[in-house]
Design an enzyme around this catalytic site. Structure first.
Site, PDB file in Angstrom:
ATOM      1  N   PHE A   1       0.889  -1.251   0.078  1.00  0.00           N
ATOM      2  CA  PHE A   1       0.029  -0.115  -0.067  1.00  0.00           C
ATOM      3  C   PHE A   1       0.941   1.224  -0.061  1.00  0.00           C
ATOM      4  CE2 PHE A   1      -2.533   3.576   1.808  1.00  0.00           C
ATOM      5  CZ  PHE A   1      -3.753   3.425   0.891  1.00  0.00           C
TER       6      PHE A   1
ATOM      7  N   ASP B   1       9.261   2.652   1.656  1.00  0.00           N
ATOM      8  CA  ASP B   1       7.972   3.305   2.061  1.00  0.00           C
ATOM      9  C   ASP B   1       8.123   3.173   3.675  1.00  0.00           C
ATOM     10  OD1 ASP B   1       5.437   4.003   2.870  1.00  0.00           O
ATOM     11  OD2 ASP B   1       4.411   3.611   1.108  1.00  0.00           O
TER      12      ASP B   1
ATOM     13  N   LYS C   1       2.706   9.573   8.374  1.00  0.00           N
ATOM     14  CA  LYS C   1       1.952   9.284   9.711  1.00  0.00           C
ATOM     15  C   LYS C   1       2.394   9.740  10.940  1.00  0.00           C
ATOM     16  CE  LYS C   1      -0.976   5.459   7.916  1.00  0.00           C
ATOM     17  NZ  LYS C   1      -0.564   5.003   6.590  1.00  0.00           N
TER      18      LYS C   1
HETATM   19  C1  PLP Z   1      -0.935   5.254   4.941  1.00  0.00           C
HETATM   20  C2  PLP Z   1       0.385   4.839   4.033  1.00  0.00           C
HETATM   21  C3  PLP Z   1       0.256   5.460   3.053  1.00  0.00           C
HETATM   22  C4  PLP Z   1      -0.571   6.922   2.380  1.00  0.00           C
HETATM   23  O1  PLP Z   1      -0.456   7.758   3.479  1.00  0.00           O
HETATM   24  P1  PLP Z   1      -1.673   8.957   3.357  1.00  0.00           P
HETATM   25  O2  PLP Z   1      -0.936  10.077   4.225  1.00  0.00           O
HETATM   26  O3  PLP Z   1      -2.877   8.498   3.604  1.00  0.00           O
HETATM   27  O4  PLP Z   1      -1.454   9.317   2.038  1.00  0.00           O
HETATM   28  C5  PLP Z   1       1.406   5.360   1.941  1.00  0.00           C
HETATM   29  N1  PLP Z   1       2.150   4.129   2.654  1.00  0.00           N
HETATM   30  C6  PLP Z   1       1.820   3.426   3.627  1.00  0.00           C
HETATM   31  C7  PLP Z   1       2.968   2.326   3.882  1.00  0.00           C
HETATM   32  C8  PLP Z   1       0.904   3.700   4.542  1.00  0.00           C
HETATM   33  O5  PLP Z   1       0.849   2.948   5.403  1.00  0.00           O
END
Ligand code: PLP
Length: 391
Positions: free
Chosen positions: A132, A217, A246
């Site tokens: 994701f 990420d 986050k």
């Molecule tokens: C939540 C998340 C995203 C997206 O972040 P947003 O602030 O909602 O755009 C991208 N990568 C990972 C691994 C995430 O957990």
């Protein structure tokens, strides 16, 4: 308005995009949140791994309050001291000396993809199945779950998905036109999937050998979540680019791209930008939040209480056959069930505990890093009770 009125009126004015739970939250403090009617909940979800230092941490509240009287927004046409102080702090806690400020995780990944393409002059991005990476057009395309992108075609070209945890699959997917490999060190939304121990080290070596960038990420895994400041430390890798968001600013919206100096030099004036990115309010929130993580030893707490939490969940696994797996690092823990987890989430909420279920069958626990042993114990006994009743 009471909770029921709010829930009833939402669809009249707010787009119906979220599978929301029937709960209207009003305020929070530390590990607790309260609904409009004053009912208290232990928060083991932390706004999706965001409130790492707990709700309304006094240092965070003070930093935001003070800055809001000084200056709320300043464009990137000018310099601010807050951006520099945060950048220096990020360079202290990570292997990077260069940052680009964004406002969310998706934006950070979007920017990282742009940087990788600009720097390498190549286009392909290899990412993993079940990953994701966000909700923009490019990041849903990078996300290895078709349900997020199937209705938004045509999707941008140059994205390839391979099996997660299999470094050979990455090696085989790399071509002369591969710009970067983009991975989560531990997949969050995809089910708290922890890769084999040597996976990232192998991928790092393959990327080096083939002259391909490695982007991690760490939007969900960063800022103490996994018992280290960044999950890359667990696997002993130093990606060329790391994306964060986050937990960075204790709940204030912010994201960022961290990059090695050489890679960062791929961007020159005019190449990338953001109106709000590096906003002074976001910067002071991040500075306060990161300092709280350091000053209050929250990384150590994440590590030791994460181990304790996992141990307690494993004890439940020994009692109930429908628990398939317990996995995770630090306070990012998943419990895979043999059935959809939504019912358990609802039952826990009715008893005063906020948890989440992801990838259908995985209960995900990502509490504030300030959680105590006693709080974990009360939750475990609640979970045990729920499991007993449905067994
Ligand atoms: C939540 C998340 C995203 C997206 O972040 P947003 O602030 O909602 O755009 C991208 N990568 C990972 C691994 C995430 O957990």
């Amino acid at each position: 308005m009471n909770s029921q009125e709010i829930i009833e009126n939402y669809p009249k004015y707010i787009m119906n995009t979220y599978g929301r739970q029937s709960l209207v939250l009003s305020h929070g403090k530390g590990t607790k949140v309260w609904d409009l009617e004053g009912n208290e909940y232990l928060d083991l979800f932390a706004g999706i791994a965001v409130n790492n230092i707990g709700h309304c941490h006094p240092k965070l509240v003070e930093a935001i309050s003070k800055q809001s009287e000084k200056m709320i927004h300043c464009s990137n046409v000018y310099y601010t001291e807050e951006q520099l102080i945060l950048a220096e702090l990020l360079s202290k806690i990570s292997p990077y000396n260069k940052v680009f400020y964004q406002n969310s995780g998706a934006e950070a990944n979007e920017g990282a993809i742009k940087l990788a393409r600009k720097y390498t002059k190549k286009s392909e991005i290899i990412s993993a199945k079940e990953s994701f990476h966000g909700r923009t057009i490019a990041t849903v395309t990078a996300t290895g779950q078709p349900k997020y992108s199937k209705d938004y075609k045509p999707l941008p070209k140059g994205f390839i998905h391979v099996k997660y945890g299999d470094s050979k699959a990455i090696e085989e997917a790399i071509t002369d036109n591969t710009a970067a490999v983009l991975l989560e060190p531990i997949q969050g939304e995809g089910g708290v999937n922890v890769p084999p121990e040597n996976y990232l080290k192998e991928v790092e070596a393959i990327c080096k050998e083939k002259n391909v960038l490695l982007i991690l990420d760490e939007v969900q895994t960063g800022f103490g979540r996994c018992g280290t400041m960044f999950a890359s430390e667990i696997f002993e890798v130093t990606p060329d680019i790391t994306t964060i968001a986050k937990g960075i600013a204790g709940g204030f919206p912010m994201g960022a791209i961290l990059a090695k100096d050489d890679v960062a030099s791929g961007f020159v004036p005019g190449d990338h930008g953001s109106t709000f990115g590096g906003n002074p309010l976001a910067c002071v929130a991040a500075i306060a939040s990161i300092n709280a993580i350091i000053d209050e030893n929250l990384i150590e707490n994440s590590k030791t209480l994460g181990e304790y939490f996992k141990q307690k969940l494993l004890e439940l696994k020994n009692q109930y056959e429908f628990i398939k797996d317990v996995r995770g690092c630090g306070l990012m823990i998943g419990m895979e069930l043999s059935f959809n987890g939504a019912d358990i989430v609802n039952k826990a909420r009715e008893r005063g505990f906020l948890i989440n279920s992801t990838a259908d069958t995985v209960l995900r626990f990502v509490p504030p890093l300030i959680i105590t042993k006693k709080e974990i114990d009360t939750f475990i006994s609640c979970l045990n009770q729920i499991f007993k009743e449905i067994n």
